[in-house]
Write a protein that holds these residues in place. Structure first.
Motif, PDB file in Angstrom:
ATOM      1  N   GLU A 247       0.846  -1.187   0.000  1.00  0.00           N
ATOM      2  CA  GLU A 247       0.000   0.000   0.000  1.00  0.00           C
ATOM      3  C   GLU A 247       0.883   1.238   0.000  1.00  0.00           C
ATOM      4  N   LEU A 248       0.557   2.183  -0.874  1.00  0.00           N
ATOM      5  CA  LEU A 248       1.320   3.418  -0.992  1.00  0.00           C
ATOM      6  C   LEU A 248       0.521   4.577  -0.395  1.00  0.00           C
ATOM      7  N   ASP A 249       1.224   5.481   0.268  1.00  0.00           N
ATOM      8  CA  ASP A 249       0.583   6.674   0.815  1.00  0.00           C
ATOM      9  C   ASP A 249       0.442   7.738  -0.262  1.00  0.00           C
ATOM     10  N   GLY A 250      -0.639   8.502  -0.178  1.00  0.00           N
ATOM     11  CA  GLY A 250      -0.853   9.584  -1.126  1.00  0.00           C
ATOM     12  C   GLY A 250      -1.692  10.695  -0.531  1.00  0.00           C
ATOM     13  N   TRP A 251      -1.659  11.855  -1.190  1.00  0.00           N
ATOM     14  CA  TRP A 251      -2.604  12.920  -0.860  1.00  0.00           C
ATOM     15  C   TRP A 251      -3.330  13.348  -2.133  1.00  0.00           C
ATOM     16  N   CYS A 252      -4.477  13.965  -1.948  1.00  0.00           N
ATOM     17  CA  CYS A 252      -5.336  14.339  -3.073  1.00  0.00           C
ATOM     18  C   CYS A 252      -6.010  15.674  -2.778  1.00  0.00           C
ATOM     19  N   VAL A 253      -5.980  16.577  -3.749  1.00  0.00           N
ATOM     20  CA  VAL A 253      -6.693  17.851  -3.676  1.00  0.00           C
ATOM     21  C   VAL A 253      -7.678  17.889  -4.843  1.00  0.00           C
ATOM     22  N   LYS A 254      -8.958  18.132  -4.543  1.00  0.00           N
ATOM     23  CA  LYS A 254     -10.006  18.137  -5.564  1.00  0.00           C
ATOM     24  C   LYS A 254     -10.500  19.562  -5.824  1.00  0.00           C
ATOM     25  N   PRO A 255     -11.144  19.777  -6.971  1.00  0.00           N
ATOM     26  CA  PRO A 255     -11.678  21.106  -7.289  1.00  0.00           C
ATOM     27  C   PRO A 255     -12.735  21.549  -6.276  1.00  0.00           C
ATOM     28  N   PRO A 256     -12.890  22.862  -6.088  1.00  0.00           N
ATOM     29  CA  PRO A 256     -13.879  23.374  -5.122  1.00  0.00           C
ATOM     30  C   PRO A 256     -15.310  22.955  -5.424  1.00  0.00           C
ATOM     31  N   ASP A 257     -15.638  22.880  -6.714  1.00  0.00           N
ATOM     32  CA  ASP A 257     -17.001  22.503  -7.102  1.00  0.00           C
ATOM     33  C   ASP A 257     -17.048  21.049  -7.563  1.00  0.00           C
ATOM     34  N   PHE A 258     -16.271  20.219  -6.941  1.00  0.00           N
ATOM     35  CA  PHE A 258     -16.117  18.820  -7.346  1.00  0.00           C
ATOM     36  C   PHE A 258     -17.462  18.102  -7.447  1.00  0.00           C
TER      37      PHE A 258
END
Length: 772
Positions: free
Chosen positions: A525-536
């Motif tokens: 398992e790999l660690d990650g981060w995610c940022v999504k659009p404001p109006d996702f």
């Protein structure tokens, strides 16, 4: 190396620097909406400047600390020019604080730092106190040497009579390096133009200790490769009794030269030449010697082995003035011998040998305890990085931090209270916390950082381990700095809260952000981060843009404030991108030795396979990811990884942007590349298959190459070699070369903003943003 095909229209073009002159009129949009980010706001405004604190110094006697603060000026300033000075240029007072009472006093007003015949006080780039606290050493007028400003001028202020004296005699301006008080406070030693000097603070008489400094002989500091890969810059040490100085000497004769060409600063090109050992080539010779601080003949330590095929990355006095402790690595860097050297005879004895089937990391956590009878040592010998207490003979070895977790770094040793304070994060490799364990190894470790504060915590601990400057932040949240007591961790004073910056960030439009793990099969398992659009909208599909590093020198998935990098990713999210970063195996996360070292001899191979497996798993599990709009970018080792991604997996990645990269691992330096890959004669296939240039013929998508022509680290040679290979296979790409910029590509007016406008524009044109 430590930094979609367009469906509606695709016009391939051969890359030249002129391309972006033509596109240069396309600028980031301006906006007055405080909820939106632009590159102009990120790079040219003061909106996101964090508050500053320090540099602060804990006093040797534990009574308090000193720091730099702007000199107070009258509200009505009669000199407009001085009122308009930047924070860095404003006069600074050195202020002392007493943590128990909170009392404050100006210890050294800036008015005491005005040299004779000058009207302005010295700009303090750095400062140190003598052991008795009666003299102050000021470092100023600094100049850059490769990565850092390590050359400059030094002044000494005597607090007894406020006499301010410049060191160096008739030395040229900005040529002194690493000046240090002798332990008795009577003299200062420094390096000037590759020789070692000692100067009396009473008579100002200068004694030149070494006389053979030259283009190839370096005394008291290091050559390029030791500085870059071992962080060795300050290359000499005073003995505790002030009578001797131990120092490194490098002989770079036979190390092949590399040339950087500057076409723009004069009518004819200027060539900078320096010695740079590439993979498999001749290394500098390194040795350690001891010389009397009054002058005389150097006694060289009789360290065994070929000095060009062994390294001496660490050296200190061994808690007395009779012996020196040093660490010697073999060229493969899988055997580290801890040695004691007799300062009088030069004889050497090995007290500890550390070995690994892959490689070993050197560290600064060897600390002498119990009047020199024992020392601390970090080791991965049981599969995790732990702290050990080892006797001076090396015969007694006791673990202090047992358990299935990694000690990340040592913060402080409270010898009186018998505790060691260290950073670890047993449950979450993306975070950092302070723990402590008893020095006798008998008790269970205690977490000192409060459990209700998630994120990353840093500490600058006082000499007596009773106080600390505590800095903590988290993803998207800027740092708070406070003065705390130890071990209670009670806040005594808030030093920086960044409230203004926080209020500006609160207004910005943000989408969901998360940390996650992605299963790439076989129990990995790999660690990650995610940022999504404001109006996702989860029912639509968005382009996915990855930030990657992926090599053993850096970890990108951290729960910490990311500064302007984070703001750029947030800006891209506002424009319709999902932005992610994933740490593959081989990155230096605190997940155990096997995690970090399984990439041995296959740098670029396993890491890019892990990254590709993560992309496939993310596409499969997240229906809102558009599989036809996958992009990736990185800098340095991350630039190499981006190239490996789009070349090796051309049907998975559609756009890649590679900055300051290495295209062929044989082009990089000995110490870094051989540490992780072995010697090229013994790993020919690994070097070939780990190098992006090998797979350049497989390019299908959009590729942007960016490189500084003055990069002394990852040479522009890598970019030109890759260009030739792409041209040979008729592969279309884009490129931008920044004249004379180094590995950081920040020199020159407007460079950094221009770079990020280039990256942003290329991304938007080739990996269109927004939902579909």
């Amino acid at each position: 190396m430590k930094t979609v095909i367009r469906y509606y229209l695709f016009r391939p073009f051969i890359a030249t620097a002129l391309l972006f002159v033509l596109l240069g009129s396309v600028h980031a949009e301006k906006t007055t909406d405080p909820s939106l980010l632009t590159l102009e706001r990120i790079h040219d405004s003061n909106d996101f400047d964090p508050e500053k604190f320090g540099p602060a110094r804990w006093l040797q006697d534990g009574s308090g600390y000193t720091t730099l603060e702007d000199t107070k000026v009258p509200q009505e300033c009669n000199e407009p020019s001085s009122c308009d000075e930047s924070d860095d240029e404003k006069p600074k007072d050195i202020v002392r604080y007493y943590p128990e009472t909170g009392c404050r006093e100006i210890m050294v007003p800036s008015s005491r730092l005005i040299p004779p015949s000058e009207s302005k006080p010295l700009k303090i780039n750095n400062y140190t106190w003598s052991d008795d606290g009666k003299k102050l050493l000021i470092f100023t007028n600094t100049k850059r040497v490769w990565r850092r400003n390590t050359r400059g001028d030094y002044w000494v202020l005597d607090l007894a009579n406020w006499k301010l004296q410049k060191l160096g005699g008739k030395a040229r301006p900005s040529t002194l390096m690493f000046a240090k008080f002798s332990p008795d406070g009577r003299r200062v030693a420094y390096v000037c133009e590759k020789n070692l000097y000692v100067q009396s603070l009473k008579s100002l008489r200068i004694k030149k200790l070494t006389k053979n400094g030259s283009d190839t002989i370096i005394n008291g500091t290091s050559d390029w490769v030791y500085e870059e890969e071992f962080g060795l810059r300050d290359g000499f040490r005073w003995s505790p009794n002030s009578k001797l100085i131990a120092y490194w000497q490098f002989d770079t004769e036979g190390v092949r030269e590399f040339h950087l060409i500057n076409y723009t600063d004069s009518l004819y090109p200027k060539i900078t030449t320096f010695q740079y050992p590439k993979v498999g080539q001749t290394n500098p010779a390194c040795r350690v010697g001891v010389i009397k601080s009054t002058g005389g003949k150097t006694r060289w330590l009789k360290v065994p082995g070929d000095s060009r095929n062994h390294y001496i990355p660490k050296m200190e006095w061994a808690k007395n003035s009779k012996e020196i402790v040093l660490q010697q690595l073999n060229r493969l860097q899988n055997t580290n011998k801890v040695m004691l050297g007799n300062a009088r005879t030069g004889r050497i004895r090995t007290i500890l040998t550390e070995s690994d089937e892959a490689w070993l990391d050197v560290h600064d956590d060897l600390k002498w305890l119990d009047d020199g009878r024992n020392f601390t040592w970090l080791s991965e010998r049981d599969g995790w990085r732990h702290l050990y207490l080892i006797s001076r003979t090396g015969k007694e070895i006791n673990i202090l931090t047992p358990g299935q977790f990694d000690v990340i770094s040592i913060q402080s040793i409270d010898e009186e209270g018998r505790w060691v304070y260290y950073i670890a994060s047993p449950d979450n490799p993306t975070q950092r916390y302070l723990y402590r364990a008893p020095l006798d190894g008998s008790g269970k470790a205690e977490r000192v950082t409060p459990t209700d504060r998630q994120g990353t915590h840093k500490y600058q601990v006082s000499k007596d381990s009773k106080w600390a400057f505590h800095t903590y932040s988290s993803f998207g949240t800027p740092p708070i700095i406070e003065l705390v007591t130890l071990p209670e961790h009670k806040t005594k004073k808030l030093l920086v809260d960044n409230s203004e910056l926080r209020s500006i960030l609160d207004v910005l439009k943000k989408g969901p952000a998360e940390f996650f793990r992605v299963d790439i099969d076989d129990g990995v398992e790999l660690d990650g981060w995610c940022v999504k659009p404001p109006d996702f909208d989860p029912d639509k599909q968005y382009p996915l843009f990855f930030y990657v590093y992926g090599e053993p020198a850096g970890q990108t998935v951290r729960d910490t404030w990311g500064g302007k990098g984070y703001l750029w990713y947030l800006m891209l999210a506002q424009q319709g991108y999902i932005v992610m970063s994933v740490d593959n195996r081989g990155t230096p996360a605190p997940r155990g030795r096997a995690w970090r070292k399984c990439v041995y001899r296959q740098i670029g191979i396993l890491a890019s396979a892990d990254q590709a497996a993560a992309v496939r798993a993310i596409i499969k599990s997240r229906s809102y990811v558009d599989p036809n709009r996958i992009g990736i970018w990185g800098w340095s080792g991350g630039g190499s990884m981006s190239l490996n991604a789009i070349f090796r997996y051309p049907d998975l990645y559609h756009t890649a942007m590679a900055v300051a990269f290495i295209s062929n691992q044989l082009f990089y330096d000995t110490i870094y590349q051989e540490r992780y890959m072995g010697l090229p004669d013994d790993n020919e296939d690994g070097y070939k298959n780990g190098s992006p240039i090998t797979f350049a013929n497989q390019l299908k998508g959009n590729l942007l190459l960016v490189h500084g022509t003055g990069d002394d680290n990852c040479h522009y040679q890598s970019c030109e070699a890759l260009i030739n290979e792409l041209v040979k296979h008729n592969k279309h790409f884009s490129m931008m070369s920044y004249p004379n910029r180094t590995h950081s590509i920040k020199e020159g007016e407007n460079t950094r903003r221009h770079l990020y406008e280039l990256l942003t524009r290329y991304l938007k044109e080739n990996l269109p943003p927004g939902p579909r």
